[in-house]
Design a protein around this motif. Structure first.
Motif, mmCIF file in Angstrom:
data_model
loop_
_atom_site.group_PDB
_atom_site.id
_atom_site.type_symbol
_atom_site.label_atom_id
_atom_site.label_comp_id
_atom_site.label_asym_id
_atom_site.label_seq_id
_atom_site.Cartn_x
_atom_site.Cartn_y
_atom_site.Cartn_z
ATOM 1 N N UNK A 119 0.834 -1.211 0.000
ATOM 2 C CA UNK A 119 0.000 0.000 0.000
ATOM 3 C C UNK A 119 0.867 1.258 0.000
ATOM 4 N N UNK A 120 1.882 1.259 0.839
ATOM 5 C CA UNK A 120 2.772 2.422 0.921
ATOM 6 C C UNK A 120 3.524 2.634 -0.392
ATOM 7 N N UNK A 121 4.005 1.547 -0.986
ATOM 8 C CA UNK A 121 4.763 1.673 -2.235
ATOM 9 C C UNK A 121 3.880 2.128 -3.397
ATOM 10 N N UNK A 122 2.650 1.657 -3.419
ATOM 11 C CA UNK A 122 1.740 2.103 -4.485
ATOM 12 C C UNK A 122 1.442 3.596 -4.351
ATOM 13 N N UNK A 123 1.337 4.049 -3.107
ATOM 14 C CA UNK A 123 1.122 5.481 -2.877
ATOM 15 C C UNK A 123 2.341 6.284 -3.342
ATOM 16 N N UNK A 124 3.544 5.767 -3.010
ATOM 17 C CA UNK A 124 4.770 6.425 -3.461
ATOM 18 C C UNK A 124 4.846 6.416 -4.987
ATOM 19 N N UNK A 125 4.473 5.280 -5.580
ATOM 20 C CA UNK A 125 4.509 5.170 -7.047
ATOM 21 C C UNK A 125 3.591 6.200 -7.696
ATOM 22 N N UNK A 126 2.369 6.320 -7.160
ATOM 23 C CA UNK A 126 1.411 7.275 -7.738
ATOM 24 C C UNK A 126 1.898 8.711 -7.584
ATOM 25 N N UNK A 127 2.461 9.012 -6.406
ATOM 26 C CA UNK A 127 2.973 10.366 -6.189
ATOM 27 C C UNK A 127 4.155 10.658 -7.126
ATOM 28 N N UNK A 128 5.046 9.675 -7.271
ATOM 29 C CA UNK A 128 6.196 9.868 -8.155
ATOM 30 C C UNK A 128 5.740 10.040 -9.600
ATOM 31 N N UNK A 129 4.761 9.258 -9.983
ATOM 32 C CA UNK A 129 4.237 9.347 -11.362
ATOM 33 C C UNK A 129 3.578 10.707 -11.599
ATOM 34 N N UNK A 130 2.791 11.156 -10.618
ATOM 35 C CA UNK A 130 2.143 12.462 -10.762
ATOM 36 C C UNK A 130 3.170 13.587 -10.818
ATOM 37 N N UNK A 131 4.228 13.457 -10.002
ATOM 38 C CA UNK A 131 5.275 14.480 -10.027
ATOM 39 C C UNK A 131 5.974 14.502 -11.386
ATOM 40 N N UNK A 132 6.208 13.310 -11.954
ATOM 41 C CA UNK A 132 6.861 13.241 -13.262
ATOM 42 C C UNK A 132 5.977 13.853 -14.348
ATOM 43 N N UNK A 133 4.670 13.566 -14.271
ATOM 44 C CA UNK A 133 3.739 14.127 -15.260
ATOM 45 C C UNK A 133 3.683 15.642 -15.140
#
Length: 294
Positions: free
Chosen positions: A263-277
Motif C-alpha cells: 500500500x505504501x509503495x503504491x502510494x509512493x509510485x502514484x505520487x512519483x508518477x504524478x510528479x513526473x507528469x
C-alpha cells in the motif's frame, strides 16, 4: 525520491514475496491440522502412563533396583533439545535454545564449566545453535522430523536410556515447545531420567491399593522403559505441532506486513508518477511560451 522503475521493481518483488508467504501459511496450516490431531490423541495416554508409573513405582519393593531410578551425584548432564529443521517460524527455535541455556545457567552451570553438559539435538536448528556456542552435541538423531514416527523417536530415547544406565549421564532432561494453540507455544523442561516416584495424596483414587498380576515389580520393570519412550515421543509431537503453528502465525504476519508495504509503495509510485507528469507538463508549457515569445 526513487525513480518509477525502482518503485515498480520493489512492488514486483514484494508481490512475489507475499505470494510465497501466503503459500507457506497454507502449507503450515495443513500440516498443523495433522500434527495437532497426533498430539491431542497421544497426550492423555502419555499423562496417564506417567501418573501410573509414578504411583506404582513408589510402592514397588525393588523399584530402587531399576537402572532408570538410580539417584546419583550430578556430574554429567544430557539435555535433549527439540527444535526444527527449518527456520521461518518466528521465535520458535530461539525460545527452545534460550530455555535450554537458562536451564544450564540455573541448574548445571558448574557442569557446563567442566564441559560435562552434552546436548542431544533433535532438529538441525538446535544443533547449529549449540555447536556455535561450543557445546558437545550429539547429532545422531537430527533426521527424526524427516520421517517422524515412534520408531525414530524410540531410537533417540534408547540412546539416552543406555547412556544413563551405563553411567555416562547422571541426569537427562528434555527441553521442547509445548503446543497450546497456533499462536501460543510454551517452553518446557522436564526431567526424563532418573524416574522420580511420586506418592499420591491420601484418599485419592491413585492411592488405592491394587492387586497386581504379574507382580508389582515385573509391571514396573516393563512400564519404566515404555513410559520414558512415550514421554520423549510426546515432547517431539508437541514440538512438531508447535513448529507448524509458529510458522503459520509467522507467515500470516509476514503476509499482512507485505500488504501494508505494498500500500505504501503504491502510494509512493502514484505520487512519483504524478510528479513526473507535472514536471513534463511544466516543461512543455515553458517550451511553448518560449517559442511564442521568440
Amino acid at each position: 525520491m526513487a525513480s518509477l522503475k525502482e518503485v515498480r521493481a520493489r512492488i514486483s518483488s514484494i508481490n512475489s514475496t507475499q505470494q510465497i508467504t501466503k503459500a507457506m501459511k497454507m502449507v503450515a496450516a495443513a500440516k498443523l491440522r495433522r500434527a495437532q490431531e497426533n498430539i491431542t490423541q497421544l497426550r492423555p495416554y502419555a499423562q496417564k502412563l506417567s501418573q501410573m508409573l509414578g504411583t506404582v513405582s513408589a510402592g514397588a519393593e525393588t523399584a530402587s533396583e531399576s537402572p532408570y531410578q538410580q539417584q546419583r551425584s550430578i556430574e554429567r548432564v544430557l539435555l535433549i533439545v527439540v527444535t526444527s529443521d527449518r527456520g521461518l517460524c518466528g521465535a520458535f527455535n530461539t525460545n527452545a535454545v534460550k530455555g535450554a541455556l537458562a536451564l544450564i545457567d540455573e541448574k548445571y552451570s558448574s557442569q557446563a564449566r567442566s564441559g560435562n553438559v552434552e546436548i542431544m539435538a533433535i532438529g538441525k536448528k538446535g544443533a547449529e545453535a549449540f555447536l556455535r556456542r561450543g557445546f558437545k552435541v550429539n547429532t545422531s538423531h537430527l533426521d527424526i522430523f524427516g520421517s517422524l514416527n515412534f520408531t525414530t523417536v524410540r531410537a533417540a530415547a534408547e540412546d539416552a536410556m543406555d547412556g544413563f544406565a551405563n553411567g555416562r549421564y547422571d541426569v537427562v532432561e528434555v527441553i521442547y515447545n509445548e503446543f497450546k494453540n497456533a499462536a501460543m507455544q510454551i517452553v518446557r523442561a522436564e526431567q526424563m531420567l532418573p524416574i522420580v516416584a511420586t506418592t499420591p495424596p491420601a484418599g485419592s483414587s491413585a492411592s488405592i491399593n491394587y492387586i497386581f498380576e504379574p507382580s508389582e515389580v515385573e509391571i514396573v520393570t516393563e512400564l519404566i522403559p515404555k513410559t520414558i519412550k512415550i514421554q520423549l515421543y510426546k515432547a517431539v509431537l508437541d514440538s512438531n505441532a508447535s513448529e507448524h503453528g509458529a510458522r503459520m502465525t509467522a507467515m500470516d504476519k509476514a503476509t499482512e506486513n507485505a500488504g501494508e508495504l505494498l500500500k505504501e509503495l503504491r502510494l509512493v509510485y502514484n505520487r512519483t508518477r504524478q510528479a513526473a507528469i507535472t514536471t513534463e507538463i511544466l516543461e512543455i508549457v515553458g517550451g511553448a511560451e518560449a517559442l511564442a515569445s521568440a
